[in-house]
Design a protein around this motif. Structure first.
Motif, PDB file in Angstrom:
ATOM      1  N   SER A  35      -5.681   1.696  -8.083  1.00  0.00           N
ATOM      2  CA  SER A  35      -5.137   3.039  -7.900  1.00  0.00           C
ATOM      3  C   SER A  35      -6.296   4.021  -7.771  1.00  0.00           C
ATOM      4  CB  SER A  35      -4.239   3.438  -9.071  1.00  0.00           C
ATOM      5  OG  SER A  35      -4.973   3.480 -10.278  1.00  0.00           O
ATOM      6  N   SER A  68      -1.660  -2.938  -4.233  1.00  0.00           N
ATOM      7  CA  SER A  68      -1.488  -4.168  -4.991  1.00  0.00           C
ATOM      8  C   SER A  68      -1.662  -5.354  -4.047  1.00  0.00           C
ATOM      9  CB  SER A  68      -0.107  -4.215  -5.661  1.00  0.00           C
ATOM     10  OG  SER A  68       0.919  -4.248  -4.705  1.00  0.00           O
ATOM     11  N   GLU A 116      -1.835  -9.762  -3.938  1.00  0.00           N
ATOM     12  CA  GLU A 116      -1.621 -11.035  -4.615  1.00  0.00           C
ATOM     13  C   GLU A 116      -2.006 -12.178  -3.682  1.00  0.00           C
ATOM     14  OE1 GLU A 116       1.910 -13.616  -6.850  1.00  0.00           O
ATOM     15  OE2 GLU A 116       2.247 -11.537  -6.247  1.00  0.00           O
ATOM     16  N   TYR A 169       0.846  -1.195   0.000  1.00  0.00           N
ATOM     17  CA  TYR A 169       0.000   0.000   0.000  1.00  0.00           C
ATOM     18  C   TYR A 169       0.879   1.241   0.000  1.00  0.00           C
ATOM     19  CZ  TYR A 169      -3.175   3.632   1.688  1.00  0.00           C
ATOM     20  OH  TYR A 169      -3.889   4.790   1.830  1.00  0.00           O
ATOM     21  N   ASN A 208      -7.891  -6.612 -12.242  1.00  0.00           N
ATOM     22  CA  ASN A 208      -7.905  -7.843 -11.461  1.00  0.00           C
ATOM     23  C   ASN A 208      -7.773  -9.049 -12.386  1.00  0.00           C
ATOM     24  OD1 ASN A 208      -8.758  -6.668  -8.711  1.00  0.00           O
ATOM     25  ND2 ASN A 208     -10.311  -5.883 -10.100  1.00  0.00           N
ATOM     26  N   ASN A 222      -2.328   3.802  -3.922  1.00  0.00           N
ATOM     27  CA  ASN A 222      -2.090   2.644  -4.772  1.00  0.00           C
ATOM     28  C   ASN A 222      -2.050   1.398  -3.894  1.00  0.00           C
ATOM     29  OD1 ASN A 222      -1.473   3.686  -7.633  1.00  0.00           O
ATOM     30  ND2 ASN A 222      -0.131   4.946  -6.370  1.00  0.00           N
ATOM     31  N   THR A 254      -4.508 -11.640  -8.630  1.00  0.00           N
ATOM     32  CA  THR A 254      -3.672 -10.451  -8.554  1.00  0.00           C
ATOM     33  C   THR A 254      -4.574  -9.239  -8.781  1.00  0.00           C
ATOM     34  OG1 THR A 254      -3.131 -10.605 -10.911  1.00  0.00           O
ATOM     35  CG2 THR A 254      -1.586 -11.599  -9.355  1.00  0.00           C
ATOM     36  N   SER A 255      -4.381  -8.203  -7.995  1.00  0.00           N
ATOM     37  CA  SER A 255      -5.212  -7.014  -8.081  1.00  0.00           C
ATOM     38  C   SER A 255      -4.354  -5.767  -7.952  1.00  0.00           C
ATOM     39  CB  SER A 255      -6.283  -7.030  -6.978  1.00  0.00           C
ATOM     40  OG  SER A 255      -7.086  -5.869  -7.018  1.00  0.00           O
ATOM     41  N   GLU A 256      -4.562  -4.830  -8.868  1.00  0.00           N
ATOM     42  CA  GLU A 256      -3.872  -3.541  -8.829  1.00  0.00           C
ATOM     43  C   GLU A 256      -4.930  -2.443  -8.802  1.00  0.00           C
ATOM     44  OE1 GLU A 256      -0.668  -3.011  -8.630  1.00  0.00           O
ATOM     45  OE2 GLU A 256       0.058  -5.064  -8.949  1.00  0.00           O
TER      46      GLU A 256
END
Length: 200
Positions: free
Chosen positions: A168, A133, A135, A120, A178, A131, A164-166
């Motif tokens: 923003s 991320s 996993e 984070y 995702n 932001n 996996t997730s990003e």
């Protein structure tokens, strides 16, 4: 909640000047037990008490949490209670500041052998710019079976989840990507339920 050991180095000079400046904070083997009944949690009274106090600003040069455990118990549907454990929790933060952006790294084991990694970047007090991320690997879906029964009336027989997730957020505008993989999923309908599932 309980904790085995806390090591704290506090800057006395800053404290005399009215500032909270923690040079080093190490927390070892904290254990938190969360119980939910509907929309109520066993810590609601604590949250209400803390929200009444004045917010304070403080800094932590080096923060480490090791060996943490979170035990969650959902008693919303008494006939099918749901419990889940997150352990081997580790959190690392360098130069934590309540009024500035922070870089937070987190890892943990989910259930039997699932793994969680998260990073984070952003201000804790302002989620409009950040932001995140996340996993997940090898998360055993059978451990989530009671939730599936409550929601769909079906139990999980097998299956593992990777994700996996990003995410923003810029000035309140959220953008996320995702990727989810479920390996060998299998569910079975549960007969003679004493309640109506949320989604039929």
């Amino acid at each position: 909640a309980s904790v085995k050991k806390i090591d704290l180095d506090l800057s006395m000079i800053d404290l005399i000047q009215g500032k909270i400046h923690i040079e080093d904070l190490d927390i070892k083997k904290p254990v938190v037990k969360v119980v939910q009944r509907g929309h109520q949690f066993n810590f609601d009274d604590l949250v209400a008490t803390l929200s009444e106090g004045e917010s304070s600003q403080y800094t932590i040069d080096d923060f480490t949490l090791k060996g943490g455990e979170i035990h969650y118990l959902d008693l919303t549907e008494p006939s099918i209670p749901f419990s889940y454990t997150m352990d081997k929790l580790r959190v690392d933060i360098d130069n934590f500041n309540t009024s500035a952006p922070n870089h937070i790294q987190l890892s943990a084991r989910l259930g039997k052998h699932g793994e969680l990694e998260a990073v984070y970047d952003g201000m804790i007090s302002d989620q409009s710019n950040m932001n995140l991320s996340v996993e997940l690997e090898d998360v055993d879906l059978t451990g989530l079976s009671p939730l599936f029964v409550q929601m769909f009336g079906k139990s999980v027989v097998s299956g593992e989840l990777d994700m996996t997730s990003e995410i923003s957020c810029v000035n309140g505008h959220i953008n996320g990507q995702n990727h989810i993989v479920i390996d060998e999923p299998k569910v079975e309908k549960v007969k003679n339920l004493s309640f109506t599932p949320e989604y039929k």
